[in-house]
Motif scaffolding. Structure first.
Motif, PDB file in Angstrom:
ATOM      1  N   ASP A  95       0.868  -1.186   0.000  1.00 58.00           N
ATOM      2  CA  ASP A  95       0.000   0.000   0.000  1.00 58.00           C
ATOM      3  C   ASP A  95       0.903   1.233   0.000  1.00 58.00           C
ATOM      4  O   ASP A  95       1.640   1.458   0.963  1.00 58.00           O
ATOM      5  N   PHE A  96       0.852   2.027  -1.078  1.00 55.40           N
ATOM      6  CA  PHE A  96       1.822   3.111  -1.231  1.00 55.40           C
ATOM      7  C   PHE A  96       1.783   4.109  -0.080  1.00 55.40           C
ATOM      8  O   PHE A  96       2.816   4.410   0.530  1.00 55.40           O
ATOM      9  N   PHE A  97       0.601   4.652   0.219  1.00 54.59           N
ATOM     10  CA  PHE A  97       0.505   5.711   1.224  1.00 54.59           C
ATOM     11  C   PHE A  97       0.785   5.181   2.628  1.00 54.59           C
ATOM     12  O   PHE A  97       1.429   5.854   3.433  1.00 54.59           O
ATOM     13  N   LYS A  98       0.301   3.980   2.924  1.00 55.20           N
ATOM     14  CA  LYS A  98       0.573   3.382   4.232  1.00 55.20           C
ATOM     15  C   LYS A  98       2.071   3.107   4.394  1.00 55.20           C
ATOM     16  O   LYS A  98       2.658   3.388   5.448  1.00 55.20           O
ATOM     17  N   THR A  99       2.687   2.564   3.343  1.00 55.40           N
ATOM     18  CA  THR A  99       4.112   2.245   3.404  1.00 55.40           C
ATOM     19  C   THR A  99       4.960   3.510   3.455  1.00 55.40           C
ATOM     20  O   THR A  99       5.952   3.570   4.197  1.00 55.40           O
ATOM     21  N   ALA A 100       4.575   4.526   2.689  1.00 57.59           N
ATOM     22  CA  ALA A 100       5.304   5.797   2.708  1.00 57.59           C
ATOM     23  C   ALA A 100       5.263   6.416   4.104  1.00 57.59           C
ATOM     24  O   ALA A 100       6.268   6.942   4.597  1.00 57.59           O
TER      25      ALA A 100
ATOM     26  N   LEU B 245       4.896   4.763   6.917  1.00 54.30           N
ATOM     27  CA  LEU B 245       5.753   3.935   7.774  1.00 54.30           C
ATOM     28  C   LEU B 245       7.229   4.232   7.549  1.00 54.30           C
ATOM     29  O   LEU B 245       8.011   4.255   8.502  1.00 54.30           O
ATOM     30  N   ILE B 246       7.606   4.449   6.287  1.00 56.23           N
ATOM     31  CA  ILE B 246       9.005   4.753   5.980  1.00 56.23           C
ATOM     32  C   ILE B 246       9.442   6.030   6.700  1.00 56.23           C
ATOM     33  O   ILE B 246      10.584   6.143   7.159  1.00 56.23           O
ATOM     34  N   VAL B 247       8.520   6.987   6.836  1.00 59.52           N
ATOM     35  CA  VAL B 247       8.822   8.240   7.528  1.00 59.52           C
ATOM     36  C   VAL B 247       8.807   8.046   9.041  1.00 59.52           C
ATOM     37  O   VAL B 247       9.720   8.480   9.749  1.00 59.52           O
ATOM     38  N   GLU B 248       7.774   7.374   9.549  1.00 65.56           N
ATOM     39  CA  GLU B 248       7.583   7.259  10.998  1.00 65.56           C
ATOM     40  C   GLU B 248       8.394   6.126  11.616  1.00 65.56           C
ATOM     41  O   GLU B 248       8.921   6.263  12.734  1.00 65.56           O
ATOM     42  N   SER B 249       8.449   4.985  10.931  1.00 67.74           N
ATOM     43  CA  SER B 249       9.156   3.812  11.455  1.00 67.74           C
ATOM     44  C   SER B 249       9.767   3.046  10.291  1.00 67.74           C
ATOM     45  O   SER B 249       9.191   2.057   9.810  1.00 67.74           O
ATOM     46  N   PRO B 250      10.929   3.497   9.799  1.00 68.80           N
ATOM     47  CA  PRO B 250      11.534   2.880   8.614  1.00 68.80           C
ATOM     48  C   PRO B 250      11.720   1.367   8.726  1.00 68.80           C
ATOM     49  O   PRO B 250      11.498   0.646   7.749  1.00 68.80           O
ATOM     50  N   LYS B 251      12.101   0.895   9.896  1.00 70.11           N
ATOM     51  CA  LYS B 251      12.315  -0.554  10.087  1.00 70.11           C
ATOM     52  C   LYS B 251      11.034  -1.331   9.777  1.00 70.11           C
ATOM     53  O   LYS B 251      11.049  -2.319   9.048  1.00 70.11           O
ATOM     54  N   LYS B 252       9.916  -0.874  10.329  1.00 69.65           N
ATOM     55  CA  LYS B 252       8.636  -1.542  10.087  1.00 69.65           C
ATOM     56  C   LYS B 252       8.230  -1.392   8.621  1.00 69.65           C
ATOM     57  O   LYS B 252       7.694  -2.335   8.023  1.00 69.65           O
ATOM     58  N   GLY B 253       8.482  -0.227   8.044  1.00 65.80           N
ATOM     59  CA  GLY B 253       8.147  -0.015   6.645  1.00 65.80           C
ATOM     60  C   GLY B 253       8.877  -0.980   5.737  1.00 65.80           C
ATOM     61  O   GLY B 253       8.275  -1.587   4.839  1.00 65.80           O
ATOM     62  N   PHE B 254      10.181  -1.152   5.953  1.00 68.75           N
ATOM     63  CA  PHE B 254      10.957  -2.070   5.116  1.00 68.75           C
ATOM     64  C   PHE B 254      10.570  -3.521   5.377  1.00 68.75           C
ATOM     65  O   PHE B 254      10.628  -4.353   4.464  1.00 68.75           O
ATOM     66  N   GLU B 255      10.177  -3.845   6.598  1.00 67.02           N
ATOM     67  CA  GLU B 255       9.702  -5.202   6.884  1.00 67.02           C
ATOM     68  C   GLU B 255       8.487  -5.528   6.025  1.00 67.02           C
ATOM     69  O   GLU B 255       8.396  -6.616   5.442  1.00 67.02           O
ATOM     70  N   ASN B 256       7.553  -4.591   5.952  1.00 71.63           N
ATOM     71  CA  ASN B 256       6.357  -4.805   5.131  1.00 71.63           C
ATOM     72  C   ASN B 256       6.701  -4.930   3.652  1.00 71.63           C
ATOM     73  O   ASN B 256       6.118  -5.744   2.928  1.00 71.63           O
ATOM     74  N   ILE B 257       7.644  -4.112   3.195  1.00 72.84           N
ATOM     75  CA  ILE B 257       8.062  -4.167   1.782  1.00 72.84           C
ATOM     76  C   ILE B 257       8.678  -5.529   1.468  1.00 72.84           C
ATOM     77  O   ILE B 257       8.371  -6.143   0.442  1.00 72.84           O
ATOM     78  N   ILE B 258       9.541  -5.996   2.343  1.00 71.75           N
ATOM     79  CA  ILE B 258      10.225  -7.274   2.138  1.00 71.75           C
ATOM     80  C   ILE B 258       9.244  -8.439   2.151  1.00 71.75           C
ATOM     81  O   ILE B 258       9.363  -9.388   1.366  1.00 71.75           O
ATOM     82  N   LEU B 259       8.230  -8.374   3.038  1.00 67.58           N
ATOM     83  CA  LEU B 259       7.277  -9.474   3.180  1.00 67.58           C
ATOM     84  C   LEU B 259       6.159  -9.446   2.145  1.00 67.58           C
ATOM     85  O   LEU B 259       5.457 -10.440   1.962  1.00 67.58           O
TER      86      LEU B 259
ATOM     87  N   TRP C 264      12.629   1.923  -2.552  1.00 69.42           N
ATOM     88  CA  TRP C 264      11.898   2.605  -1.484  1.00 69.42           C
ATOM     89  C   TRP C 264      12.794   3.507  -0.647  1.00 69.42           C
ATOM     90  O   TRP C 264      12.313   4.438  -0.006  1.00 69.42           O
ATOM     91  N   SER C 265      14.097   3.254  -0.674  1.00 69.99           N
ATOM     92  CA  SER C 265      15.001   4.150   0.054  1.00 69.99           C
ATOM     93  C   SER C 265      15.035   5.531  -0.588  1.00 69.99           C
ATOM     94  O   SER C 265      15.398   6.517   0.057  1.00 69.99           O
ATOM     95  N   PHE C 266      14.629   5.617  -1.855  1.00 72.88           N
ATOM     96  CA  PHE C 266      14.616   6.899  -2.562  1.00 72.88           C
ATOM     97  C   PHE C 266      13.255   7.594  -2.496  1.00 72.88           C
ATOM     98  O   PHE C 266      13.006   8.534  -3.245  1.00 72.88           O
ATOM     99  N   LEU C 267      12.396   7.148  -1.589  1.00 73.74           N
ATOM    100  CA  LEU C 267      11.092   7.795  -1.415  1.00 73.74           C
ATOM    101  C   LEU C 267      11.206   9.308  -1.163  1.00 73.74           C
ATOM    102  O   LEU C 267      10.397  10.080  -1.702  1.00 73.74           O
ATOM    103  N   PRO C 268      12.193   9.801  -0.368  1.00 70.44           N
ATOM    104  CA  PRO C 268      12.310  11.255  -0.158  1.00 70.44           C
ATOM    105  C   PRO C 268      12.491  12.053  -1.446  1.00 70.44           C
ATOM    106  O   PRO C 268      12.201  13.251  -1.471  1.00 70.44           O
TER     107      PRO C 268
END
Length: 230
Positions: free
Chosen positions: A33-38, A40-54, A137-141
Protein backbone atom coordinates in the motif's frame (compact mmCIF):
# COMPACT_ATOMS: atom_id res chain seq x y z
CA UNK A 1 13.36 -15.61 15.38
CA UNK A 2 9.68 -16.49 14.99
CA UNK A 3 8.33 -19.77 16.32
CA UNK A 4 5.75 -21.52 14.16
CA UNK A 5 2.51 -22.03 16.06
CA UNK A 6 1.87 -25.27 14.15
CA UNK A 7 5.16 -27.19 14.33
CA UNK A 8 7.18 -24.98 16.74
CA UNK A 9 10.03 -24.60 14.22
CA UNK A 10 12.13 -21.46 14.63
CA UNK A 11 12.13 -19.25 11.53
CA UNK A 12 13.86 -16.06 10.47
CA UNK A 13 11.86 -12.87 10.98
CA UNK A 14 12.00 -12.36 7.21
CA UNK A 15 9.98 -15.54 6.53
CA UNK A 16 6.29 -15.29 5.73
CA UNK A 17 5.69 -19.05 5.90
CA UNK A 18 7.33 -21.72 8.04
CA UNK A 19 10.32 -23.33 6.34
CA UNK A 20 9.33 -26.72 7.80
CA UNK A 21 5.55 -27.05 7.51
CA UNK A 22 4.58 -24.12 5.27
CA UNK A 23 2.15 -22.57 7.73
CA UNK A 24 1.80 -18.77 7.71
CA UNK A 25 3.87 -17.12 10.44
CA UNK A 26 2.13 -13.74 10.15
CA UNK A 27 -0.63 -12.02 8.22
CA UNK A 28 -0.14 -12.09 4.46
CA UNK A 29 0.78 -8.83 2.70
CA UNK A 30 -0.37 -9.36 -0.91
CA UNK A 31 0.55 -5.88 -2.16
CA UNK A 32 2.39 -2.80 -0.97
CA UNK A 33 0.00 0.00 0.00
CA UNK A 34 1.82 3.11 -1.23
CA UNK A 35 0.50 5.71 1.22
CA UNK A 36 0.57 3.38 4.23
CA UNK A 37 4.11 2.25 3.40
CA UNK A 38 5.30 5.80 2.71
CA UNK A 39 3.98 6.86 6.11
CA UNK A 40 5.75 3.93 7.77
CA UNK A 41 9.00 4.75 5.98
CA UNK A 42 8.82 8.24 7.53
CA UNK A 43 7.58 7.26 11.00
CA UNK A 44 9.16 3.81 11.45
CA UNK A 45 11.53 2.88 8.61
CA UNK A 46 12.31 -0.55 10.09
CA UNK A 47 8.64 -1.54 10.09
CA UNK A 48 8.15 -0.02 6.64
CA UNK A 49 10.96 -2.07 5.12
CA UNK A 50 9.70 -5.20 6.88
CA UNK A 51 6.36 -4.80 5.13
CA UNK A 52 8.06 -4.17 1.78
CA UNK A 53 10.22 -7.27 2.14
CA UNK A 54 7.28 -9.47 3.18
CA UNK A 55 4.91 -8.21 0.47
CA UNK A 56 4.18 -10.84 -2.16
CA UNK A 57 3.95 -8.30 -4.99
CA UNK A 58 6.55 -5.53 -5.12
CA UNK A 59 4.34 -2.91 -6.74
CA UNK A 60 5.37 0.76 -7.11
CA UNK A 61 9.00 -0.11 -7.82
CA UNK A 62 8.73 1.30 -11.35
CA UNK A 63 7.19 4.54 -10.07
CA UNK A 64 9.98 5.00 -7.52
CA UNK A 65 12.61 4.16 -10.12
CA UNK A 66 11.27 6.90 -12.40
CA UNK A 67 11.17 9.43 -9.54
CA UNK A 68 14.76 8.57 -8.64
CA UNK A 69 15.92 8.76 -12.26
CA UNK A 70 14.35 12.15 -12.93
CA UNK A 71 15.66 13.77 -9.74
CA UNK A 72 19.17 12.44 -10.22
CA UNK A 73 19.17 13.46 -13.87
CA UNK A 74 18.29 17.09 -13.16
CA UNK A 75 20.63 17.23 -10.15
CA UNK A 76 23.58 16.04 -12.22
CA UNK A 77 22.68 18.46 -15.01
CA UNK A 78 23.10 21.25 -12.46
CA UNK A 79 26.42 19.97 -11.12
CA UNK A 80 27.79 19.42 -14.65
CA UNK A 81 26.47 22.81 -15.87
CA UNK A 82 25.12 21.52 -19.16
CA UNK A 83 22.82 24.48 -19.86
CA UNK A 84 24.96 25.82 -22.71
CA UNK A 85 23.98 22.76 -24.76
CA UNK A 86 20.30 23.81 -24.83
CA UNK A 87 18.58 26.80 -26.41
CA UNK A 88 15.83 27.00 -23.79
CA UNK A 89 14.65 25.47 -20.52
CA UNK A 90 11.88 23.39 -22.08
CA UNK A 91 14.30 21.47 -24.29
CA UNK A 92 16.56 20.90 -21.28
CA UNK A 93 13.61 19.54 -19.27
CA UNK A 94 12.69 17.07 -22.02
CA UNK A 95 16.32 15.98 -22.29
CA UNK A 96 16.51 15.55 -18.52
CA UNK A 97 13.33 13.47 -18.54
CA UNK A 98 14.76 11.20 -21.23
CA UNK A 99 18.03 10.80 -19.31
CA UNK A 100 16.04 10.18 -16.13
CA UNK A 101 14.10 7.34 -17.73
CA UNK A 102 17.36 5.78 -18.93
CA UNK A 103 18.77 6.03 -15.41
CA UNK A 104 15.62 4.45 -13.98
CA UNK A 105 15.61 1.56 -16.46
CA UNK A 106 19.35 0.81 -16.46
CA UNK A 107 20.97 2.01 -13.26
CA UNK A 108 18.77 0.81 -10.39
CA UNK A 109 18.39 -2.78 -11.65
CA UNK A 110 22.15 -2.88 -12.24
CA UNK A 111 22.69 -1.52 -8.73
CA UNK A 112 20.46 -4.26 -7.30
CA UNK A 113 22.45 -6.92 -9.18
CA UNK A 114 25.72 -5.44 -7.88
CA UNK A 115 24.37 -5.47 -4.31
CA UNK A 116 23.31 -9.12 -4.63
CA UNK A 117 26.77 -9.99 -5.95
CA UNK A 118 28.45 -8.24 -2.99
CA UNK A 119 26.06 -9.92 -0.54
CA UNK A 120 26.81 -13.36 -1.96
CA UNK A 121 30.56 -12.78 -1.67
CA UNK A 122 30.01 -12.73 2.10
CA UNK A 123 27.59 -15.71 1.85
CA UNK A 124 24.37 -13.69 2.20
CA UNK A 125 21.50 -14.89 0.04
CA UNK A 126 18.88 -12.46 -1.24
CA UNK A 127 16.57 -12.40 -4.24
CA UNK A 128 16.49 -9.67 -6.89
CA UNK A 129 12.93 -8.45 -6.22
CA UNK A 130 13.55 -7.77 -2.54
CA UNK A 131 16.89 -6.09 -3.19
CA UNK A 132 15.45 -3.85 -5.89
CA UNK A 133 12.45 -2.98 -3.68
CA UNK A 134 14.62 -1.94 -0.75
CA UNK A 135 16.79 0.24 -3.00
CA UNK A 136 13.76 1.81 -4.72
CA UNK A 137 11.90 2.60 -1.48
CA UNK A 138 15.00 4.15 0.05
CA UNK A 139 14.62 6.90 -2.56
CA UNK A 140 11.09 7.80 -1.41
CA UNK A 141 12.31 11.25 -0.16
CA UNK A 142 13.13 12.10 -3.78
CA UNK A 143 9.37 12.44 -4.31
CA UNK A 144 9.51 15.73 -2.38
CA UNK A 145 12.31 16.98 -4.60
CA UNK A 146 10.52 16.06 -7.81
CA UNK A 147 7.13 17.51 -6.89
CA UNK A 148 8.20 20.65 -5.00
CA UNK A 149 11.88 21.59 -5.16
CA UNK A 150 12.72 20.89 -8.83
CA UNK A 151 9.69 22.83 -10.23
CA UNK A 152 10.53 25.69 -7.84
CA UNK A 153 14.06 25.77 -9.25
CA UNK A 154 12.70 26.02 -12.79
CA UNK A 155 10.38 28.89 -11.86
CA UNK A 156 12.95 30.88 -9.88
CA UNK A 157 16.20 30.26 -11.71
CA UNK A 158 15.28 29.08 -15.21
CA UNK A 159 18.08 27.95 -17.51
CA UNK A 160 20.65 29.94 -15.47
CA UNK A 161 20.65 27.15 -12.85
CA UNK A 162 22.10 24.76 -15.44
CA UNK A 163 24.44 27.24 -17.10
CA UNK A 164 25.41 30.17 -14.85
CA UNK A 165 25.47 29.29 -11.17
CA UNK A 166 27.36 32.52 -10.49
CA UNK A 167 24.36 34.53 -11.73
CA UNK A 168 21.96 32.46 -9.62
CA UNK A 169 24.11 32.85 -6.49
CA UNK A 170 24.39 36.60 -7.06
CA UNK A 171 20.66 37.18 -7.54
CA UNK A 172 19.19 34.50 -5.26
CA UNK A 173 21.98 33.81 -2.79
CA UNK A 174 20.00 32.73 0.30
CA UNK A 175 17.22 30.98 -1.62
CA UNK A 176 19.83 29.07 -3.61
CA UNK A 177 21.65 27.91 -0.46
CA UNK A 178 18.32 26.89 1.08
CA UNK A 179 17.42 24.76 -1.93
CA UNK A 180 20.88 23.17 -2.06
CA UNK A 181 20.50 22.40 1.65
CA UNK A 182 17.16 20.69 0.99
CA UNK A 183 18.80 18.61 -1.76
CA UNK A 184 21.56 17.59 0.64
CA UNK A 185 19.14 16.71 3.46
CA UNK A 186 17.07 14.59 1.07
CA UNK A 187 20.10 12.67 -0.18
CA UNK A 188 21.29 12.04 3.39
CA UNK A 189 17.79 10.90 4.40
CA UNK A 190 17.70 8.47 1.46
CA UNK A 191 21.17 7.18 2.35
CA UNK A 192 20.09 6.49 5.94
CA UNK A 193 16.96 4.71 4.68
CA UNK A 194 19.11 2.52 2.43
CA UNK A 195 21.26 1.51 5.41
CA UNK A 196 18.13 0.61 7.41
CA UNK A 197 16.72 -1.31 4.44
CA UNK A 198 19.91 -3.35 4.02
CA UNK A 199 19.99 -4.12 7.76
CA UNK A 200 16.45 -5.48 7.58
CA UNK A 201 16.87 -7.37 4.33
CA UNK A 202 20.26 -8.96 4.95
CA UNK A 203 20.22 -9.10 8.78
CA UNK A 204 23.64 -7.50 9.01
CA UNK A 205 25.16 -4.90 11.32
CA UNK A 206 25.35 -1.15 10.76
CA UNK A 207 28.94 -1.16 9.51
CA UNK A 208 28.26 -3.68 6.72
CA UNK A 209 25.00 -1.94 5.78
CA UNK A 210 26.84 1.39 5.63
CA UNK A 211 29.59 0.01 3.38
CA UNK A 212 27.05 -1.59 1.05
CA UNK A 213 25.13 1.70 0.87
CA UNK A 214 28.38 3.54 0.04
CA UNK A 215 29.09 1.00 -2.73
CA UNK A 216 25.57 1.60 -4.11
CA UNK A 217 25.88 5.38 -4.15
CA UNK A 218 29.38 5.26 -5.67
CA UNK A 219 28.20 2.96 -8.45
CA UNK A 220 25.08 5.06 -9.10
CA UNK A 221 27.06 8.31 -9.25
CA UNK A 222 29.68 6.87 -11.60
CA UNK A 223 27.19 5.34 -14.05
CA UNK A 224 24.72 8.25 -14.07
CA UNK A 225 27.50 10.77 -14.63
CA UNK A 226 28.55 8.80 -17.70
CA UNK A 227 24.97 8.76 -19.02
CA UNK A 228 24.46 12.50 -18.46
CA UNK A 229 27.67 13.34 -20.30
CA UNK A 230 26.96 11.16 -23.34
Amino acid sequence: MIECTVCQENNSEKYLVCKKCGAYLRDRIPNVDFFKTATLIVESPKKGFENIILAEHKNFNILLMIIFGLVLSFTLMISNQVGDKFSNLLILIFSGMFSGLLIAILVLPATAILSIFIARIVTLKVDFKNMLSVICWSFLPFLLLLTIIVPTEWILFGLDLYDSLEVVMENFKYIFYLIIGLHLITFIWSFVLLIIGFKNLLTINFQKSFLLAVANYTFIYFITNKLINL
